[in-house]
Design an enzyme around this catalytic site. Structure first.
Site, mmCIF file in Angstrom:
data_model
loop_
_atom_site.group_PDB
_atom_site.id
_atom_site.type_symbol
_atom_site.label_atom_id
_atom_site.label_comp_id
_atom_site.label_asym_id
_atom_site.label_seq_id
_atom_site.Cartn_x
_atom_site.Cartn_y
_atom_site.Cartn_z
ATOM 1 C CE LYS A 429 -3.963 -2.255 2.134
ATOM 2 N NZ LYS A 429 -3.426 -3.608 1.910
ATOM 3 C CG ASN A 466 -3.854 -7.501 1.641
ATOM 4 O OD1 ASN A 466 -4.339 -6.728 2.441
ATOM 5 N ND2 ASN A 466 -3.768 -7.211 0.346
ATOM 6 C CG LEU A 468 -4.184 -15.295 3.345
ATOM 7 C CD1 LEU A 468 -3.946 -16.612 2.643
ATOM 8 C CD2 LEU A 468 -5.626 -14.881 3.217
ATOM 9 N N GLY A 469 -4.634 -14.112 7.799
ATOM 10 C CA GLY A 469 -4.651 -14.432 9.222
ATOM 11 C C GLY A 469 -4.155 -13.324 10.117
ATOM 12 C CB SER A 470 -2.322 -10.149 9.559
ATOM 13 O OG SER A 470 -3.110 -9.535 8.559
ATOM 14 C CD GLU A 562 -11.499 -1.128 0.012
ATOM 15 O OE1 GLU A 562 -11.302 -2.234 0.533
ATOM 16 O OE2 GLU A 562 -12.622 -0.589 -0.025
#
Length: 641
Positions: A429, A466, A468-470, A562
């Protein structure tokens, strides 16, 4: 069941019972040996005194050798080829010593040994070896027979996908613990050399494409995927096959999730979305990472968070001298500390690193300076950050003070206290940012790279998408929405994101830190971007529901800041492949900062104290020319001036 009860009693035989049996057998074996030598016929009166003396000597010798050689320190229920070899070695040792001692007594005519055949100790030794071998291994044989007889009686019939080490370990544990209620019916494996063979008495029944027929033929209750290194595409294929035939599926976690990299039945869990997106196992230069970490003082900021805590788990394997956990939330830091202390017990590498837990806010320079002065970290992994895009869009001052000011304070303290290596955990980002959070992380990157260039330090940034699971992952939101019965909300049907698992990201961060020389931005290979709507649909199906029938997917519209898709590269940066296939490097990253960069950062931090978003956006645009804020209408006029 009487037979089962008898089996259970036999399996409870321990070494003290074996010792008693051995003494009884050793009283008899010399007599049997003499019978064999004399063709089963002799007059006891001719040999009585000598045979009695020989029996006593043999028993004394055997016991004096068996105990130090460890015959009574083995757990025979789990006997393997190693125990068999040890039995043979012990038996041969006793035979040689017994024969030598008997020969001495024989020729010296001590205790009438010369009246006995010279072959007696040899025959007795062979009988002894046979006896101890049969009695010990009989426990293992009885256990295996018990497994075969009772394994399929009212037990869940399990088909194991994967006849490798993990699958065999699972089958072995099922067989050793019938009380668990699992019966391993067979393996599925695509290796042609394994077709038709039996492993631990369990057959390899076929290949992946035959799952449907095999499950039906053997009336399988559950299918377990036991391939820790399997890719997400392989898992998706297997899960889809199982879903078609209506058989429940479970899985062994990926290799990096296993506590001590060994597989147990309690490791088996439900298939998760992370499994479907799992990629090939990363080829890590373990020696280089260990050289970078071993014996050093390591500080991890944000160590209570998802990435920070996983970095700590990975670092622990490489034997640091000291691991300092720095975080703002006491509960999360406490949990990580307790977990790491448990993990130390599993490492078994003779090294116990010192673990320190510190609660501090990285925005307070005096506190950070005191920490660096006391602990003198040689390597810093800076994972602490505010990462939630919509929330930071509303709380722009917090984004700047935490992500920008906090990073600046940490880097300056590192410089003052001689820290040679500093690794900033960044984000995709930060590339062509449209959000306050992304822009603040881009400024944080520039701070690290600017200091690396000006002070010739090995300070680098690692950029990825991204995880996963954070904590901030959309996965948690989707799970909660599915649990509540839906709907699952999505901001746009075409939105895509890069995803990787927490262990994968953390391992690549460690690998990138080894490659750094100072002033680089490393970009992790995130694979192909994934449509978030597909992710939501997969999660609904994994939960046992049908999309739009049981749980609907609703589109809510993009939120401030976003993007429809994320980017990993900035136009001005030049990217090259590193020695690691999954890591790219921006070779000119430290040259992108303008000459008055430090003054502009100070102005940005000063403005953030006033909590004026329009001024913050204005200042960010001056520092980051590629920043295109998705700001509210009321800010347009102010920023454009």
């Amino acid at each position: 069941m009487p037979i089962q009860s008898l089996y259970n009693k036999i399996l409870k035989v321990r070494n003290r019972h074996f010792f008693g049996l051995d003494i009884i057998a050793f009283l008899i074996t010399p007599y049997i040996a003499l019978l064999i030598r004399l063709d089963w016929s002799f007059n006891m009166s001719d040999y009585y005194p000598a045979l009695l003396f020989a029996t006593v000597v043999f028993i004394a010798l055997k016991v004096s050798l068996f105990i130090p050689l460890g015959l009574y320190r083995r757990y025979w229920q789990y006997a393997s080829i190693d125990e068999l070899i040890r039995l043979i070695v012990i038996g041969i040792t006793v035979l040689i010593c017994q024969t030598a001692l008997f020969s001495i007594f024989y020729y010296a005519q001590v205790l009438q040994f010369n009246k006995l055949p010279l072959s007696l100790p040899l025959l007795d030794g062979v009988l002894t070896l046979l006896f101890i071998g049969i009695t010990r291994l009989s426990i293992r044989i009885i256990e295996r027979f018990n497994e075969r007889v009772f394994s399929e009686h009212n037990f869940e019939k399990i088909l194991i996908v994967g006849a490798g080490k993990a699958g065999i370990s699972i089958v072995q544990e099922m067989q050793r613990n019938p009380q668990l209620g699992y019966a391993p019916i067979g393996y599925i494996d695509d290796d042609p050399q394994k077709q038709g063979v039996k492993i631990r008495g369990v057959p390899v029944l076929g290949k992946r494409g035959q799952i449907k027929e095999i499950a039906k033929e053997y009336n399988i209750d559950k299918i377990w995927i036991a391939i820790p290194t399997a890719s997400g595409s392989d898992i998706r294929e297997i899960v889809a096959l199982c879903k078609k035939i209506g058989v429940k599926t479970k899985i062994i976690p990926g290799i990096y999730e296993l506590l001590d990299e060994t597989v147990r039945i309690d490791s088996v869990r439900e298939v998760q979305i992370e499994d479907l997106l799992r990629r090939d196992v990363i080829d890590t230069d373990i020696n280089e990472v260990e050289r970078f970490i071993k014996g050093k003082r390591i500080l991890v900021t944000g160590s209570g968070g998802s990435i920070g805590s996983e970095l700590c788990r990975q670092i622990l394997k490489f034997k640091p001298k000291e691991l300092v956990l720095l975080g703002h939330g006491e509960n999360s830091i406490f949990d990580v500390e307790q977990e790491l202390m448990r993990r130390i017990g599993f490492l078994s590498n003779g090294h116990n690193p010192v673990i320190k837990t510190l609660i501090a806010d990285i925005r307070f320079p005096h506190r950070i300076d005191a920490i660096f002065a006391k602990y003198k970290p040689e390597v810093v992994f800076h994972a602490a950050a505010h990462k939630h895009v919509p929330i930071m869009e509303v709380n722009s001052s917090e984004a700047i003070t935490n992500n920008v000011l906090g990073t600046k304070i940490l880097v300056e303290s590192a410089l003052r206290n001689g820290t040679e290596n500093f690794v900033l955990i960044s984000t995709d980002k930060a590339v062509n940012p449209t959000s306050i959070m992304g822009a603040s992380k881009r400024v944080a990157e520039m701070i690290v790279l600017n200091y690396a260039k000006n002070f010739n330090k090995n300070y680098v940034a690692v950029r990825f998408g991204n995880v996963l699971g954070s904590r901030g992952s959309v996965i948690h939101t989707f799970r909660k929405q599915i649990k509540d019965g839906g709907p699952v909300t999505l901001t746009h049907p075409d939105i895509t994101r890069y995803f990787m698992t927490i262990p994968e990201a953390s391992q690549l961060v460690l690998q990138a830190s080894v490659l750094g020389k100072g002033g680089e931005v490393f970009v992790l290979d995130m694979g192909e971007p994934i449509k978030v709507i597909d992710l939501a649909a997969d999660m609904i199906r994994l939960s046992g529901y049908e999309v739009d029938k049981d749980i609907k997917i609703e589109i809510t519209g993009l939120r401030p800041g976003e993007k429809l898709f994320e980017e990993l590269f900035i136009k001005e940066e030049k990217y090259e492949q590193t020695l690691h296939e999954k890591i790219l490097i921006a070779t000119n990253a430290s040259n992108v900062c303008m000459e008055n960069f430090d003054n502009m950062v100070e102005d940005l931090i000063e403005i953030s104290n006033n909590s004026n978003k329009s001024q913050i956006v204005y200042m960010l645009k001056k520092i980051i020319k590629e920043y295109e804020p998705a700001f509210h209408a009321e800010l347009k006029e102010t920023v454009s001036k």
